[in-house]
Design a protein around this motif. Structure first.
Motif, short mmCIF file in Angstrom:
data_model
loop_
_atom_site.label_atom_id
_atom_site.label_comp_id
_atom_site.label_asym_id
_atom_site.label_seq_id
_atom_site.Cartn_x
_atom_site.Cartn_y
_atom_site.Cartn_z
N ILE A 195 -36.79 -9.04 -54.66
CA ILE A 195 -36.94 -10.10 -53.24
C ILE A 195 -37.49 -11.39 -53.97
N GLY A 196 -37.83 -11.04 -55.25
CA GLY A 196 -38.59 -12.74 -55.65
C GLY A 196 -37.58 -13.38 -56.57
N ILE A 197 -36.07 -13.28 -55.98
CA ILE A 197 -35.35 -14.31 -56.93
C ILE A 197 -34.87 -15.58 -55.90
N ILE A 198 -35.90 -15.00 -54.73
CA ILE A 198 -35.21 -15.65 -53.48
C ILE A 198 -36.46 -17.47 -53.90
N ASP A 199 -37.25 -17.50 -55.88
CA ASP A 199 -37.72 -18.35 -55.66
C ASP A 199 -36.84 -18.83 -56.31
N PHE A 200 -36.36 -18.56 -57.23
CA PHE A 200 -34.80 -19.69 -57.30
C PHE A 200 -33.39 -19.86 -56.32
N SER A 201 -33.17 -18.46 -55.63
CA SER A 201 -31.82 -18.68 -54.49
C SER A 201 -32.23 -19.79 -54.06
N GLN A 202 -33.17 -20.18 -53.52
CA GLN A 202 -33.31 -20.86 -52.66
C GLN A 202 -33.08 -22.11 -52.26
N SER A 203 -33.49 -22.77 -54.15
CA SER A 203 -33.19 -24.18 -54.76
C SER A 203 -32.58 -24.01 -55.94
N TYR A 204 -32.38 -23.29 -56.18
CA TYR A 204 -31.59 -23.85 -57.52
C TYR A 204 -30.11 -24.56 -58.08
N ASP A 244 -31.37 -4.05 -63.23
CA ASP A 244 -31.44 -3.74 -61.11
C ASP A 244 -31.59 -4.71 -60.34
N PHE A 245 -32.75 -5.95 -60.75
CA PHE A 245 -33.38 -7.08 -59.86
C PHE A 245 -32.21 -7.64 -59.20
N GLY A 246 -31.42 -8.07 -59.86
CA GLY A 246 -30.50 -8.84 -59.36
C GLY A 246 -29.04 -7.83 -57.83
N ARG A 247 -28.75 -6.94 -58.39
CA ARG A 247 -27.71 -6.17 -57.76
C ARG A 247 -28.59 -5.13 -56.86
N GLN A 248 -29.94 -5.11 -56.40
CA GLN A 248 -30.52 -5.00 -55.72
C GLN A 248 -30.63 -5.96 -54.01
N ALA A 253 -29.70 -6.90 -46.86
CA ALA A 253 -29.02 -7.28 -45.65
C ALA A 253 -29.66 -8.22 -44.88
N ASN A 254 -30.77 -9.21 -45.22
CA ASN A 254 -30.99 -10.64 -44.38
C ASN A 254 -30.69 -11.53 -45.19
N ASN A 255 -31.50 -12.52 -45.04
CA ASN A 255 -31.24 -13.99 -45.24
C ASN A 255 -31.41 -13.86 -47.36
N HIS A 256 -32.52 -12.81 -47.66
CA HIS A 256 -32.56 -12.42 -48.79
C HIS A 256 -30.57 -12.24 -49.86
N GLY A 257 -29.74 -11.45 -48.72
CA GLY A 257 -29.16 -11.75 -49.58
C GLY A 257 -27.75 -12.37 -49.39
N THR A 258 -27.91 -13.17 -48.01
CA THR A 258 -27.26 -14.63 -48.40
C THR A 258 -27.97 -15.09 -49.64
N PHE A 259 -28.71 -15.61 -49.02
CA PHE A 259 -29.48 -16.19 -50.82
C PHE A 259 -28.73 -16.08 -52.08
N TYR A 260 -28.89 -14.43 -52.31
CA TYR A 260 -28.17 -14.17 -53.38
C TYR A 260 -26.58 -14.68 -53.91
N TYR A 311 -36.81 -18.76 -40.27
CA TYR A 311 -36.08 -17.60 -41.09
C TYR A 311 -34.35 -18.12 -40.69
N SER A 312 -34.68 -18.11 -39.43
CA SER A 312 -32.94 -18.45 -37.98
C SER A 312 -32.65 -19.87 -39.10
N THR A 313 -33.45 -20.86 -39.24
CA THR A 313 -32.37 -21.98 -39.72
C THR A 313 -32.81 -21.82 -41.41
N PHE A 314 -33.36 -21.06 -42.50
CA PHE A 314 -33.82 -20.69 -43.86
C PHE A 314 -32.18 -20.28 -44.04
N ASP A 315 -32.04 -19.02 -43.28
CA ASP A 315 -30.45 -18.34 -43.56
C ASP A 315 -29.65 -18.98 -43.48
#
Length: 418
Positions: A195-204, A244-248, A253-260, A311-315
Motif C-alpha cells: 500500500i505504501g507504493i501510493i507514496d510515489f504513485s500519487q505524485s511521482y 511482490d509489493f508491485g503486483r499486490q 480495487a480502489n484508488n490504490h489500483g488506479t494510481f498504480y 478520496y473521491s476527488t483523489f481517485d
C-alpha cells in the motif's frame, strides 16, 4: 537626438520592459515529451504570455511558489534518524499514517505497540523520522521550479530543480534506491507494505514531467543527468512491475489500483515503452472504471471512507492523469462507457454540486475542502463535458492560486497521506 534615434531608444525600452514581464518569450524551448502534461499545449501557452494578462498573473503565482523553493533543500533519503528496517539508509522509509500506538512508549516498548488503525486520522509521528515529508518536497519543488523555468527562462529555477533531482535520485552518497520496500511500515507489525507504493504513485508523475521539461534545454541539467535519471526510472519501473509489493498494489480495487496503473503507464511512456503504456490505459476501462464507478457516477469504495470527498476527488486525479497519458498513446479514456453507463465524465459530474458550492456533500468527510475537486473539473471541461465547463467559473481556487492554465494536469490539491 534625431527622430529615428528616439524611436530606436523607445523600441529598445519597450522590448526590455516586455522581457522583464516575460523573459525569453520569443525563444521558447521546444515542446517537452511530458507523460501527463501536454507538451505542445505548454509550448503554445508560453508563446501567448506576452499578450495574455491572465496568463501573466498565473505566472506570477507560479514564480512566487518557485521562489520559495530556491532557499530550501536539497533533500536526501539518507538523512533520516534511523535507516529502514533492512538497514540501508538509501532505502526509502515512510510510516503508515492512520496507525496509532495503544500504549505509552517505554524502554522495553519504544514504539508503544501494538498499533491500531484509525481511518482518516493522521498520526503526527509519521511526519518525523521518515522520508515521506522530504520526498513530497522533492516532488512539489521540482515541478514548480521546472515549470517556472519553462515559462520565464530564469536559469536559477532550472539549476535548483537539477540540484534537487541529482541529490535525491542520482548522487552516489545521497541517492535513493529505486524501490519502495519499506514504504508505510507499521512499527512492530510490518517492515513495509504494498500500500505504501501510493507514496510515489500519487505524485511521482510530476517528477517525470519535470524531467521532460528540463530536457528541453534547461541549464544545469546535462545529458549525463538525463541518462542517469532514465536508468533510475527504468529500474523503478522494473521493481514496480516485478516485485511482490508491485503486483499486490496492482491488484488493489480502489484508488490504490488506479494510481498504480497511472504510475505504471507514466513510467512506461517516459522510458520509451509505449506499448505497455497503451495496454495499461486500455485495460483500465474494464479493470478499473467498470468496477469502481457506479452508474450514477459515484465511487462506492471511496464513499465508504471517513474522508469520502477527499478520496473521491483523489481517485479522479489518477483517472484524469491516466486519460492524459492515454492521449499520448492514442487512447481516449474520456470517451469510454461501461456496461452500465459508467464513465469518467459521470464521475466528475457527480462531484459538481459540492465542487461549485451549490449543495453540501452528502457523505462522510472529516475535513471538507471544496477546492479539492477543482483540477478534475477543469480536466473534464477540457475533455468536452458541458456540465463541467459551466461549473468552472464557480470553482474554488486552491491555496496558491489556480494554475490550471499553466499546468493543465490534475494535482492532489488537499494533500494527505494514505
Amino acid at each position: 537626438m534625431s527622430g529615428r534615434s528616439r524611436a530606436t531608444v523607445l523600441l529598445a525600452a519597450v522590448v526590455t520592459f516586455a522581457a522583464v514581464l516575460v523573459p525569453s518569450a520569443h525563444a521558447a524551448p521546444k515542446a517537452p515529451r511530458t507523460a501527463v502534461l501536454d507538451g505542445a499545449r505548454l509550448q503554445q501557452t508560453r508563446s501567448r504570455l506576452d499578450r495574455d494578462p491572465r496568463l501573466r498573473r498565473a505566472v506570477e503565482e507560479l514564480t512566487t511558489r518557485a521562489d520559495a523553493w530556491l532557499d530550501q533543500g536539497p533533500w536526501t533519503v539518507v538523512d533520516k534518524p534511523k535507516p529502514a528496517p533492512g538497514g540501508d539508509v538509501h532505502d526509502y522509509l515512510s510510516q503508515a499514517p492512520y496507525w496509532w500506538p495503544t500504549t505509552t512508549p517505554t524502554a522495553d516498548n519504544p514504539w508503544g505497540c501494538p498499533y491500531v488503525q484509525r481511518d482518516g486520522r493522521r498520526n503526527p509521528e509519521v511526519d518525523s523520522g521518515t522520508d515521506r515529508q522530504d520526498v513530497e518536497k522533492v516532488f512539489d519543488s521540482t515541478y514548480d521550479l521546472s515549470l517556472a523555468w519553462y515559462y520565464t527562462g530564469r536559469r536559477s529555477y532550472a539549476e535548483k530543480a537539477g540540484q534537487i533531482l541529482r541529490t535525491w535520485f542520482l548522487a552516489p552518497a545521497t541517492r535513493m534506491n529505486p524501490n519502495l520496500n519499506h514504504a508505510q511500515f507499521i512499527p512492530c507489525k510490518y517492515d513495509g507494505r504494498a500500500i505504501g507504493i501510493i507514496d510515489f504513485s500519487q505524485s511521482y508523475t510530476s517528477v517525470l514531467d519535470a524531467q521532460a521539461i528540463l530536457a528541453t534545454g534547461a541549464p544545469g541539467w546535462s545529458a549525463q543527468d538525463r541518462t542517469a535519471m532514465g536508468r533510475w526510472n527504468t529500474d523503478f519501473l522494473g521493481w514496480l512491475k516485478n516485485s511482490d509489493f508491485g503486483r499486490q498494489e496492482g491488484a488493489a480495487a480502489n484508488n490504490h489500483g488506479t494510481f498504480y496503473d497511472m504510475q505504471l503507464a507514466a513510467l512506461a511512456y517516459a522510458t520509451g515503452d509505449t506499448d505497455l503504456a497503451r495496454r495499461t490505459v486500455l485495460d483500465a476501462r474494464a479493470r478499473r472504471i467498470d468496477p469502481q464507478i457506479a452508474a450514477d457516477g459515484s465511487q462506492p469504495q471511496e464513499l465508504a471512507r471517513t474522508r469520502s470527498w477527499h478520496y473521491s476527488t483523489f481517485d479522479l486525479v489518477a483517472y484524469t492523469r491516466l486519460a492524459a497519458i492515454g492521449r499520448h498513446v492514442g487512447v481516449n479514456l474520456w470517451a469510454y462507457r461501461g456496461p452500465d453507463g459508467q464513465s469518467l465524465l459521470k464521475a466528475v459530474d457527480y462531484l459538481l454540486p459540492a465542487a461549485t458550492g451549490a449543495a453540501a456533500w452528502p457523505h462522510p468527510e472529516l475535513e471538507f475542502h471544496r477546492y479539492a475537486a477543482s483540477d478534475v473539473v477543469h480536466a473534464a471541461a477540457d475533455a468536452g463535458d458541458t456540465a463541467a465547463k459551466a461549473a468552472v467559473p464557480d470553482l474554488q481556487a486552491p491555496p496558491g492560486g489556480d494554475l490550471w492554465a499553466l499546468r493543465p494536469a490534475a494535482e492532489q490539491l488537499d494533500s494527505i497521506a494514505g
